[in-house]
Scaffold this motif. Structure first.
Motif, PDB file in Angstrom:
ATOM      1  N   CYS A 142      38.404  47.908  28.736  1.00 36.88           N
ATOM      2  CA  CYS A 142      38.442  47.024  29.364  1.00 36.88           C
ATOM      3  C   CYS A 142      37.326  45.823  29.538  1.00 36.88           C
ATOM      4  CB  CYS A 142      37.775  47.765  30.906  1.00 36.88           C
ATOM      5  SG  CYS A 142      38.891  48.614  31.854  1.00 36.88           S
ATOM      6  N   PHE A 143      36.088  46.032  28.147  1.00 33.79           N
ATOM      7  CA  PHE A 143      35.270  45.285  28.155  1.00 33.79           C
ATOM      8  C   PHE A 143      36.049  43.974  26.979  1.00 33.79           C
ATOM      9  CE2 PHE A 143      32.302  43.674  24.677  1.00 33.79           C
ATOM     10  CZ  PHE A 143      31.332  43.156  25.724  1.00 33.79           C
ATOM     11  N   SER A 144      36.880  44.695  26.473  1.00 31.96           N
ATOM     12  CA  SER A 144      37.459  43.747  25.121  1.00 31.96           C
ATOM     13  C   SER A 144      38.865  42.815  25.847  1.00 31.96           C
ATOM     14  CB  SER A 144      37.935  44.239  23.935  1.00 31.96           C
ATOM     15  OG  SER A 144      38.805  45.482  24.207  1.00 31.96           O
ATOM     16  N   GLN A 145      39.438  43.287  27.005  1.00 32.27           N
ATOM     17  CA  GLN A 145      40.624  42.972  27.301  1.00 32.27           C
ATOM     18  C   GLN A 145      40.657  41.705  27.775  1.00 32.27           C
ATOM     19  OE1 GLN A 145      41.633  45.791  31.132  1.00 32.27           O
ATOM     20  NE2 GLN A 145      40.417  45.063  32.031  1.00 32.27           N
ATOM     21  N   GLN A 146      39.100  41.292  28.590  1.00 28.06           N
ATOM     22  CA  GLN A 146      39.230  39.654  29.299  1.00 28.06           C
ATOM     23  C   GLN A 146      39.286  38.807  27.895  1.00 28.06           C
ATOM     24  OE1 GLN A 146      38.964  38.786  31.982  1.00 28.06           O
ATOM     25  NE2 GLN A 146      39.068  40.691  32.735  1.00 28.06           N
ATOM     26  N   ILE A 183      40.815  40.183  41.440  1.00 34.55           N
ATOM     27  CA  ILE A 183      38.668  40.819  41.886  1.00 34.55           C
ATOM     28  C   ILE A 183      38.280  39.288  41.252  1.00 34.55           C
ATOM     29  CG2 ILE A 183      37.197  42.206  41.264  1.00 34.55           C
ATOM     30  CD1 ILE A 183      39.512  43.899  42.071  1.00 34.55           C
ATOM     31  N   VAL A 184      36.817  38.605  41.491  1.00 33.12           N
ATOM     32  CA  VAL A 184      36.557  38.235  41.019  1.00 33.12           C
ATOM     33  C   VAL A 184      34.840  39.689  40.752  1.00 33.12           C
ATOM     34  CG1 VAL A 184      34.474  36.929  40.713  1.00 33.12           C
ATOM     35  CG2 VAL A 184      36.577  36.438  41.774  1.00 33.12           C
ATOM     36  N   GLU A 185      34.979  39.714  38.991  1.00 37.71           N
ATOM     37  CA  GLU A 185      34.107  40.699  39.239  1.00 37.71           C
ATOM     38  C   GLU A 185      32.410  40.143  38.862  1.00 37.71           C
ATOM     39  OE1 GLU A 185      34.749  43.472  38.575  1.00 37.71           O
ATOM     40  OE2 GLU A 185      36.767  44.167  37.826  1.00 37.71           O
ATOM     41  N   LYS A 186      31.312  41.109  39.163  1.00 33.71           N
ATOM     42  CA  LYS A 186      29.449  41.191  39.438  1.00 33.71           C
ATOM     43  C   LYS A 186      29.250  39.732  38.017  1.00 33.71           C
ATOM     44  CE  LYS A 186      28.620  44.947  41.491  1.00 33.71           C
ATOM     45  NZ  LYS A 186      28.073  46.452  41.335  1.00 33.71           N
ATOM     46  N   ASP A 187      30.434  39.707  36.691  1.00 31.18           N
ATOM     47  CA  ASP A 187      29.446  39.290  36.224  1.00 31.18           C
ATOM     48  C   ASP A 187      30.641  37.389  35.694  1.00 31.18           C
ATOM     49  OD1 ASP A 187      32.176  39.672  34.949  1.00 31.18           O
ATOM     50  OD2 ASP A 187      31.787  40.308  32.501  1.00 31.18           O
ATOM     51  N   GLY A 188      31.720  36.995  36.726  1.00 32.20           N
ATOM     52  CA  GLY A 188      31.815  36.079  37.132  1.00 32.20           C
ATOM     53  C   GLY A 188      32.903  36.484  36.055  1.00 32.20           C
ATOM     54  N   SER A 189      33.429  37.275  36.084  1.00 31.34           N
ATOM     55  CA  SER A 189      34.675  37.055  35.026  1.00 31.34           C
ATOM     56  C   SER A 189      36.542  37.869  35.977  1.00 31.34           C
ATOM     57  CB  SER A 189      34.400  38.722  33.886  1.00 31.34           C
ATOM     58  OG  SER A 189      34.922  39.783  34.506  1.00 31.34           O
ATOM     59  N   ILE A 190      37.629  37.790  35.939  1.00 29.99           N
ATOM     60  CA  ILE A 190      38.947  37.932  36.905  1.00 29.99           C
ATOM     61  C   ILE A 190      39.143  39.332  36.778  1.00 29.99           C
ATOM     62  CG2 ILE A 190      38.493  35.639  38.036  1.00 29.99           C
ATOM     63  CD1 ILE A 190      41.413  35.458  36.170  1.00 29.99           C
ATOM     64  N   SER A 191      39.204  40.299  37.140  1.00 24.19           N
ATOM     65  CA  SER A 191      40.594  41.528  36.401  1.00 24.19           C
ATOM     66  C   SER A 191      41.198  41.543  37.979  1.00 24.19           C
ATOM     67  CB  SER A 191      39.318  42.438  36.996  1.00 24.19           C
ATOM     68  OG  SER A 191      39.132  43.096  37.849  1.00 24.19           O
ATOM     69  N   GLU A 238      50.261  34.958  37.505  1.00 18.96           N
ATOM     70  CA  GLU A 238      49.132  35.570  36.837  1.00 18.96           C
ATOM     71  C   GLU A 238      48.708  36.068  34.952  1.00 18.96           C
ATOM     72  OE1 GLU A 238      50.761  39.509  39.003  1.00 18.96           O
ATOM     73  OE2 GLU A 238      50.936  39.386  37.159  1.00 18.96           O
ATOM     74  N   ILE A 239      49.452  35.408  34.121  1.00 22.25           N
ATOM     75  CA  ILE A 239      49.518  34.886  32.899  1.00 22.25           C
ATOM     76  C   ILE A 239      48.330  33.977  33.346  1.00 22.25           C
ATOM     77  CG2 ILE A 239      49.830  34.055  30.367  1.00 22.25           C
ATOM     78  CD1 ILE A 239      52.164  35.725  31.067  1.00 22.25           C
ATOM     79  N   ALA A 240      48.455  32.648  33.927  1.00 20.41           N
ATOM     80  CA  ALA A 240      47.935  31.523  33.829  1.00 20.41           C
ATOM     81  C   ALA A 240      46.274  32.009  34.907  1.00 20.41           C
ATOM     82  CB  ALA A 240      48.732  30.759  34.676  1.00 20.41           C
ATOM     83  N   LEU A 241      46.865  32.546  35.738  1.00 17.75           N
ATOM     84  CA  LEU A 241      44.404  33.144  36.342  1.00 17.75           C
ATOM     85  C   LEU A 241      44.257  33.787  34.920  1.00 17.75           C
ATOM     86  CD1 LEU A 241      43.477  32.980  39.156  1.00 17.75           C
ATOM     87  CD2 LEU A 241      45.686  32.379  38.909  1.00 17.75           C
ATOM     88  N   TYR A 242      44.496  34.556  34.746  1.00 20.21           N
ATOM     89  CA  TYR A 242      43.885  35.623  32.999  1.00 20.21           C
ATOM     90  C   TYR A 242      43.202  34.545  32.160  1.00 20.21           C
ATOM     91  CZ  TYR A 242      45.026  40.206  34.640  1.00 20.21           C
ATOM     92  OH  TYR A 242      44.888  41.307  35.813  1.00 20.21           O
ATOM     93  N   LYS A 260      34.185  30.862  34.086  1.00 19.07           N
ATOM     94  CA  LYS A 260      33.629  32.590  34.596  1.00 19.07           C
ATOM     95  C   LYS A 260      33.936  31.821  36.136  1.00 19.07           C
ATOM     96  CE  LYS A 260      32.353  35.796  31.281  1.00 19.07           C
ATOM     97  NZ  LYS A 260      31.446  37.196  31.542  1.00 19.07           N
ATOM     98  N   PHE A 261      34.242  32.213  36.992  1.00 20.14           N
ATOM     99  CA  PHE A 261      32.968  32.596  38.633  1.00 20.14           C
ATOM    100  C   PHE A 261      31.737  32.325  38.676  1.00 20.14           C
ATOM    101  CE2 PHE A 261      37.448  32.713  39.005  1.00 20.14           C
ATOM    102  CZ  PHE A 261      37.715  32.158  40.239  1.00 20.14           C
ATOM    103  N   SER A 262      31.474  31.841  39.333  1.00 20.82           N
ATOM    104  CA  SER A 262      29.989  32.910  40.100  1.00 20.82           C
ATOM    105  C   SER A 262      29.956  33.499  40.941  1.00 20.82           C
ATOM    106  CB  SER A 262      29.237  30.746  40.192  1.00 20.82           C
ATOM    107  OG  SER A 262      29.716  30.819  41.890  1.00 20.82           O
ATOM    108  N   PRO A 263      29.397  34.612  40.542  1.00 24.02           N
ATOM    109  CA  PRO A 263      29.600  35.548  40.946  1.00 24.02           C
ATOM    110  C   PRO A 263      29.602  35.284  42.805  1.00 24.02           C
ATOM    111  CG  PRO A 263      28.275  36.386  40.142  1.00 24.02           C
ATOM    112  CD  PRO A 263      28.720  34.657  39.741  1.00 24.02           C
TER     113      PRO A 263
END
Length: 206
Positions: free
Chosen positions: A16-20, A149-157, A173-177, A182-185
């Motif tokens: 999960c860490f590397s998938q972003q 989902i915007v995660e606590k670190d601002g990445s999405i999942s 979905e591909i475009a969003l990933y 990153k988002f501001s959480p």
């Protein structure tokens, strides 16, 4: 049994860490090859003397680049399948430990998650990234709601597009990933929290 769960936990955490980075790696790989192709075609174009030959080289270059886009999209679909499988495993694991994705959410936040430049900047980037040749539609207008989902670190999942057209959903979905920033959480009581976000998308195809 406990050691099996621990092994599964570390494996999923690593993946999960590397998938972003998965989509970024695919795009970097194909962008590198685009640069190489561009250089070779430019040499060939400059070496030609007459306009007809130059036009032929230019047409060949455009054909190769269009093929490259298609091949890259196949690789991105593979990355999407991989990430979705990993997220499904992670969700199952979280539920098994009873500390999963649902309890991390709060119904109200002091500050919602935000993309740099705001919603319009996010829409514009998604539009620029979107691979329209990967969409097959019998109607001119296609719509979907992309929930993630915007995660606590601002990445999405956990990106899921909910529309009637499967190919449009997949490209959304591909475009969003694949977004670059990153988002501001979201913030609740001074702490970053996970945040559910929905982006409606509508595109017109001629």
């Amino acid at each position: 049994m406990r050691s099996l769960f621990l092994l599964l936990f570390f494996l999923i955490s690593f993946l999960c860490f590397s998938q972003q980075e998965e989509f970024k790696n695919v795009k970097n790989y194909y962008n590198h090859h685009r640069v190489l192709l561009n250089n070779e075609f430019q040499k060939k174009y400059l070496a030609e003397k007459d306009l007809l030959s130059k036009d032929a080289v230019k047409n060949d270059f455009m054909f190769f680049m269009k093929k490259m886009d298609s091949i890259e999209n196949v690789a991105l679909i593979g990355a999407l399948v991989k990430i979705k499988n990993l997220e499904d495993l992670n969700n199952i694991h979280s539920k098994a430990l009873k500390s999963g994705n649902i309890s991390d959410f709060v119904p109200v936040t002091d500050k919602s998650a935000d993309y740099p430049g705001g919603l319009n900047a996010l829409r514009q980037e998604v539009t620029n990234i979107f691979y329209t040749d990967g969409v097959y539609s019998e109607t001119k207008t296609v719509k979907t709601d992309v929930a993630f989902i915007v995660e606590k670190d601002g990445s999405i999942s956990n990106v899921h597009a909910l529309g009637d057209n499967f190919t449009f959903n997949r490209q959304a979905e591909i475009a969003l990933y694949s977004i670059s920033e990153k988002f501001s959480p979201a913030i609740f009581k001074g702490n970053a929290v996970r945040y559910r976000y929905t982006l409606p998308l509508t595109m017109n195809f001629e």
